[in-house]
Design a protein around this motif. Sequence first.
Motif, mmCIF file in Angstrom:
data_model
loop_
_atom_site.group_PDB
_atom_site.id
_atom_site.type_symbol
_atom_site.label_atom_id
_atom_site.label_comp_id
_atom_site.label_asym_id
_atom_site.label_seq_id
_atom_site.Cartn_x
_atom_site.Cartn_y
_atom_site.Cartn_z
ATOM 1 N N GLN A 1 12.937 -19.485 -68.400
ATOM 2 C CA GLN A 1 12.469 -19.707 -67.187
ATOM 3 C C GLN A 1 10.989 -19.853 -66.900
ATOM 4 O OE1 GLN A 1 13.393 -16.671 -68.075
ATOM 5 N NE2 GLN A 1 12.506 -15.073 -66.950
ATOM 6 N N LYS A 2 10.266 -19.446 -67.881
ATOM 7 C CA LYS A 2 8.603 -19.491 -67.918
ATOM 8 C C LYS A 2 8.457 -20.692 -68.664
ATOM 9 C CE LYS A 2 8.663 -15.733 -65.580
ATOM 10 N NZ LYS A 2 8.911 -15.753 -64.195
ATOM 11 N N ILE B 1 15.296 -18.303 -61.660
ATOM 12 C CA ILE B 1 16.541 -18.800 -61.153
ATOM 13 C C ILE B 1 17.038 -18.402 -59.931
ATOM 14 C CG2 ILE B 1 17.159 -19.140 -63.769
ATOM 15 C CD1 ILE B 1 19.157 -16.638 -61.734
ATOM 16 N N GLU C 1 14.992 -21.499 -54.767
ATOM 17 C CA GLU C 1 15.087 -20.553 -53.555
ATOM 18 C C GLU C 1 16.574 -20.284 -53.245
ATOM 19 O OE1 GLU C 1 13.338 -17.735 -52.217
ATOM 20 O OE2 GLU C 1 12.164 -18.116 -54.003
ATOM 21 N N SER C 2 17.256 -19.366 -53.551
ATOM 22 C CA SER C 2 18.617 -19.554 -53.152
ATOM 23 C C SER C 2 19.032 -19.495 -51.749
ATOM 24 C CB SER C 2 19.367 -17.926 -53.807
ATOM 25 O OG SER C 2 18.437 -16.631 -52.994
HETATM 26 N N1 LIG Z 1 13.436 -15.316 -53.969
HETATM 27 C C1 LIG Z 1 14.217 -15.859 -55.231
HETATM 28 C C2 LIG Z 1 14.202 -14.885 -56.317
HETATM 29 C C3 LIG Z 1 14.960 -15.445 -57.580
HETATM 30 C C4 LIG Z 1 14.737 -14.460 -58.477
HETATM 31 O O1 LIG Z 1 14.267 -13.242 -58.511
HETATM 32 N N2 LIG Z 1 15.527 -14.575 -59.794
HETATM 33 C C5 LIG Z 1 15.495 -13.483 -60.954
HETATM 34 C C6 LIG Z 1 17.016 -13.546 -61.258
HETATM 35 S S1 LIG Z 1 17.915 -12.580 -60.025
HETATM 36 C C7 LIG Z 1 14.846 -14.455 -61.757
HETATM 37 O O2 LIG Z 1 14.717 -15.508 -62.234
HETATM 38 N N3 LIG Z 1 14.138 -13.498 -62.798
HETATM 39 C C8 LIG Z 1 13.554 -13.761 -63.862
HETATM 40 C C9 LIG Z 1 12.214 -13.868 -64.017
HETATM 41 O O3 LIG Z 1 11.389 -13.246 -62.940
HETATM 42 O O4 LIG Z 1 11.354 -14.106 -64.726
HETATM 43 C C10 LIG Z 1 15.547 -16.756 -54.747
HETATM 44 O O5 LIG Z 1 16.149 -16.164 -53.739
HETATM 45 O O6 LIG Z 1 15.753 -17.498 -55.336
#
Ligand SMILES: N[C@@H](CCC(=O)N[C@@H](CS)C(=O)NCC(=O)O)C(=O)O
Length: 213
Positions: free
Chosen positions: A38-39, A52, A70-71
Amino acid sequence: MITLYSKATSNGRKASIMLEETGLSYRVRAMDLDAREQKEPWFIALNPQGRIPVIVDDDGPDGRSATVFESGAILIYLAEKSGRFLPVDGRARADVLKWLMYASTHLTFTGMQVHWQVRLRDEGRPHDLLSVWQEENNRVYGAFEQGLADGRPFLAGDAYSIADIAAFPWIHRWKMQEITLEDFPAVGAWYARVGARDAVRRGLDVPPRGDAL
Ligand SMILES: N[C@@H](CCC(=O)N[C@@H](CS)C(=O)NCC(=O)O)C(=O)O
């Protein structure tokens, strides 16, 4: 065709449950978060914050490809594309949007803090803020309890909506959060009602996760 870039985490599941609920045709690109895919630059080009879920819709509103991150924004986009789970106007729309925003901000952020602090504790690292965030999380569950206390079946009233889809995956992690669900009976009944939906059960396991959490 819609491509969903995701992992079956609480935020990723909001998008996959919505896709299952609407029946829109989609394919999944499973993301390896541990490998930090994801990076990578190709993914940062889709979502500058490198997280994601993300969807890419080849058939966007103006006929061109549309990328949404953004979900909460993904839920609104898919609701408008499918014409489902978000009333088009008036009080009913406002009721959905206020709970959608509450779930997307307070519940999501607080749930993430608890999750990270629990992880630190389990890894034997300092987790000084665990009790602070757990207390805040209980306060947030209390707000949901208050909202549902009039006996309404779903967060925004009689109709299931994207507000329920935004809240469900985080409340699904109540055991990890060390929430006493009996303290929130209306939330518990709502959780069972939403969790019994076939599309919700399918969406929880996209991409396949291999455990019930
Ligand atoms: N505000 C974002 C939060 C997205 C989020 O924090 N996704 C997490 C997984 S639940 C993620 O990708 N984490 C990996 C990272 O931060 O590198 C949304 O609602 O989509």
